[in-house]
Scaffold this motif. Structure first.
Motif, PDB file in Angstrom:
ATOM      1  N   VAL A  64      -4.012  10.578   0.144  1.00 34.94           N
ATOM      2  CA  VAL A  64      -5.153  10.407   1.043  1.00 34.94           C
ATOM      3  C   VAL A  64      -6.457  10.302   0.256  1.00 34.94           C
ATOM      4  O   VAL A  64      -7.271   9.400   0.496  1.00 34.94           O
ATOM      5  CB  VAL A  64      -5.225  11.569   2.064  1.00 34.94           C
ATOM      6  CG1 VAL A  64      -6.541  11.539   2.840  1.00 34.94           C
ATOM      7  CG2 VAL A  64      -4.037  11.520   3.016  1.00 34.94           C
ATOM      8  N   SER A  89       1.576   4.967   1.220  1.00 36.61           N
ATOM      9  CA  SER A  89       1.323   5.711   2.453  1.00 36.61           C
ATOM     10  C   SER A  89       1.823   7.146   2.307  1.00 36.61           C
ATOM     11  O   SER A  89       2.456   7.501   1.306  1.00 36.61           O
ATOM     12  CB  SER A  89       2.028   5.029   3.630  1.00 36.61           C
ATOM     13  OG  SER A  89       3.435   5.173   3.502  1.00 36.61           O
ATOM     14  N   TYR A  91      -8.486   2.204  -1.010  1.00 36.29           N
ATOM     15  CA  TYR A  91      -8.274   1.060  -0.114  1.00 36.29           C
ATOM     16  C   TYR A  91      -9.460   0.926   0.845  1.00 36.29           C
ATOM     17  O   TYR A  91      -9.959  -0.175   1.076  1.00 36.29           O
ATOM     18  CB  TYR A  91      -7.001   1.226   0.714  1.00 36.29           C
ATOM     19  CG  TYR A  91      -5.711   1.405  -0.054  1.00 36.29           C
ATOM     20  CD1 TYR A  91      -5.537   0.934  -1.348  1.00 36.29           C
ATOM     21  CD2 TYR A  91      -4.633   2.051   0.546  1.00 36.29           C
ATOM     22  CE1 TYR A  91      -4.335   1.104  -2.023  1.00 36.29           C
ATOM     23  CE2 TYR A  91      -3.426   2.225  -0.121  1.00 36.29           C
ATOM     24  CZ  TYR A  91      -3.282   1.751  -1.399  1.00 36.29           C
ATOM     25  OH  TYR A  91      -2.090   1.921  -2.051  1.00 36.29           O
ATOM     26  N   GLN A  92      -9.886   2.059   1.401  1.00 38.59           N
ATOM     27  CA  GLN A  92     -10.995   2.047   2.359  1.00 38.59           C
ATOM     28  C   GLN A  92     -12.301   1.596   1.706  1.00 38.59           C
ATOM     29  O   GLN A  92     -13.039   0.796   2.260  1.00 38.59           O
ATOM     30  CB  GLN A  92     -11.197   3.448   2.959  1.00 38.59           C
ATOM     31  CG  GLN A  92     -10.202   3.825   4.001  1.00 38.59           C
ATOM     32  CD  GLN A  92     -10.443   3.096   5.312  1.00 38.59           C
ATOM     33  OE1 GLN A  92     -11.484   2.502   5.544  1.00 38.59           O
ATOM     34  NE2 GLN A  92      -9.447   3.116   6.172  1.00 38.59           N
ATOM     35  N   MET A 103      -5.539   6.010  -0.651  1.00 42.29           N
ATOM     36  CA  MET A 103      -6.074   5.525   0.627  1.00 42.29           C
ATOM     37  C   MET A 103      -7.593   5.438   0.608  1.00 42.29           C
ATOM     38  O   MET A 103      -8.171   4.506   1.182  1.00 42.29           O
ATOM     39  CB  MET A 103      -5.591   6.413   1.772  1.00 42.29           C
ATOM     40  CG  MET A 103      -4.112   6.306   2.020  1.00 42.29           C
ATOM     41  SD  MET A 103      -3.608   7.435   3.340  1.00 42.29           S
ATOM     42  CE  MET A 103      -2.078   6.655   3.849  1.00 42.29           C
ATOM     43  N   PRO A 134       0.822  -1.216   0.000  1.00 46.84           N
ATOM     44  CA  PRO A 134       0.000   0.000   0.000  1.00 46.84           C
ATOM     45  C   PRO A 134       0.858   1.269   0.000  1.00 46.84           C
ATOM     46  O   PRO A 134       1.936   1.313   0.587  1.00 46.84           O
ATOM     47  CB  PRO A 134      -0.812  -0.115   1.288  1.00 46.84           C
ATOM     48  CG  PRO A 134      -0.826  -1.571   1.599  1.00 46.84           C
ATOM     49  CD  PRO A 134       0.492  -2.099   1.119  1.00 46.84           C
TER      50      PRO A 134
END
Length: 150
Positions: A51, A15, A58-59, A55, A13
């Protein structure tokens, strides 16, 4: 979130610590020419992009674009699966820094993602979007077994 190891690569992932790498990748010539200018003009904007895009994916979906690293941890590109609202199936995406093109890394990473899609997501159909002028990516997609639909 998934982590995948291949013979030469680690896919993991993305970051906030990857902001400098993402800034470089999204401002590389190939990205700007074939994917488009995302207006990532600072490392801070790269953090926001991480973000709000990586991300968030992914969420929402449990998968997304992953950072592709050499065995020593050096990030060289991204590769993964996307679920776009306007497509019926998962979409394979990839992009690499120019210095790491032509070594088979994209093939190795995309094959790993296709296996993940088939084995873990039970997805029998994967799409890929590519500009007709992006001959290198088109050649890779053909090598992977993709056929042109439109």
């Amino acid at each position: 979130m998934v982590r995948i190891n291949t013979k030469r690569l680690r896919l993991e992932p993305i970051s906030l610590e990857d902001a400098t790498f993402i800034y470089e990748l999204l401002n590389s010539e190939g990205w700007l020419q074939f994917i488009g200018d995302k207006q990532i003009s600072t490392v801070k904007k790269a953090e926001d992009y991480i973000v709000n895009n990586f991300m968030a994916g992914y969420q929402k979906h449990g998968f997304g674009l992953l950072k592709v690293c050499l065995g020593n941890g050096l990030p060289i590109g991204i590769c993964g699966l996307l679920k776009r609202d306007y497509l019926d199936n998962i979409d394979l995406g990839f992009a690499f820094l120019p210095a790491y093109e032509g070594f088979g890394y994209a093939y190795e990473a995309t094959m790993a993602m296709m296996e993940f899609s088939k084995n873990q997501l039970q997805s029998s159909r994967i799409l890929a979007i590519c500009m007709e002028t992006n001959t290198r990516s088109l050649a890779l997609l053909r090598k992977l077994g993709f056929t042109k639909k439109r």
